[in-house]
Design a protein around this motif. Structure first.
Motif: not given
Ligand code: NDP
Length: 250
Positions: A36-51
């Motif tokens: 149920g959490a809204t997660v803010v995904l932080l990282g270097r690579e957009l493609a991985r975060l998009n996945a």
């Protein structure tokens, strides 16, 4: 029902997870969203975060957010922008997992490249400091906020050849102790460390190329401690360093 089975365990909580595109960070992001959490995904690579974003949405989780940031060059200004973005988008932050890290070189101190040292210290220790500093005002406004920093067995006791990685993780242990003392009078925030233990990820494979990955737990298998520390059940627990896996018999 155990807390881990509770799909509402983290309902209405907004959590920022660094290094969310791969390994343990990816698994924590999926596990938190599934509860149920809204997660803010932080990282270097957009493609991985998009996945990871797509996986969460496909599973019916709350719509996450993506923040691309290279933590090796993130300073106070960039971290302030992260805080402003979270405030504008969600108006709150209830948890922060510092998970992103790099291994650097495994080599004797005598031959350790000082530039690699600086790079590792920036990602593994300086970034958790500046990001926490920028996000503390938001976390203070949460009813129940949890900061979790990622340590390692070499952060408890540095071992030969682990270089800046070990020293950065010793620093993380100290940062947790110091910050928990500083915020001891703020009852709505806690800060703790996790040592994940040997886990089947890209970083582990780089550190131990001869090891059979099949002998290791997967990130998904070590999620219960992450969920406990990021969720409401750990309220009041602060300044501690936990192991996500039982220690191997000596
Ligand atoms: P991985 O290498 O699989 O994942 C590390 C994550 O950190 C990746 O998502 C990576 O992003 C991100 N990252 C690295 N550098 C940066 C940067 N400059 N800016 C933003 N993000 C960055 O590692 P693990 O999942 O194994 O490790 C997760 C944590 O657990 C680390 O803190 C590690 O030290 C700790 N740990 C792991 C153990 C293990 O056995 N796996 C044991 C003990 C501790 P990108 O996808 O862009 O590369």
């Amino acid at each position: 029902m155990t807390p881990t089975e509770d799909t509402n365990l983290l309902k209405d909580r907004v959590l920022l997870i660094t290094g969310a595109g791969a390994g343990i960070g990816r698994a924590v992001s999926l596990a938190c969203a599934a509860r149920g959490a809204t997660v803010v995904l932080l990282g270097r690579e957009l493609a991985r975060l998009n996945a990871v974003y797509d996986e969460i949405v496909a599973a019916g989780g709350p719509t996450p957010a993506i923040l691309t940031l290279d933590l090796s060059i993130a300073g106070g200004h960039e971290c302030q922008q992260v805080a402003e973005l979270i405030e504008t988008t969600f108006g709150r932050l209830d948890g922060l997992l510092h998970n992103a890290a790099v291994l650097g070189d495994i080599t004797p101190l005598e031959s350790y490249d000082p530039d690699v040292w600086d790079f590792v210290m920036k990602v593994n220790l300086r970034a958790p400091f500046v990001l926490t500093q920028a996000l503390l005002p938001l976390l203070k406004r949460s009813e129940d906020a949890s900061i979790v920093m990622t340590s390692s067995s070499v952060g408890r006791r540095a071992r030969a050849f682990w270089g800046a990685y070990a020293i950065s993780k010793c620093g993380i242990e100290g940062l947790v102790q110091m910050l928990s003392d500083e915020i001891a009078n703020i009852s709505n925030i806690r800060v703790n460390a996790i040592n994940p233990g040997a886990t089947r990820t890209g970083m582990r494979a780089s550190a131990y190329p001869g090891e059979d990955p099949g002998s290791l737990r997967t990130p998904e298998e070590i999620m219960s401690l992450y969920l406990y520390l990021l969720g409401p059940d750990s309220r009041g627990v602060t300044g501690q360093s936990f192991d996500a896996q039982p220690k191997p018999a000596a």
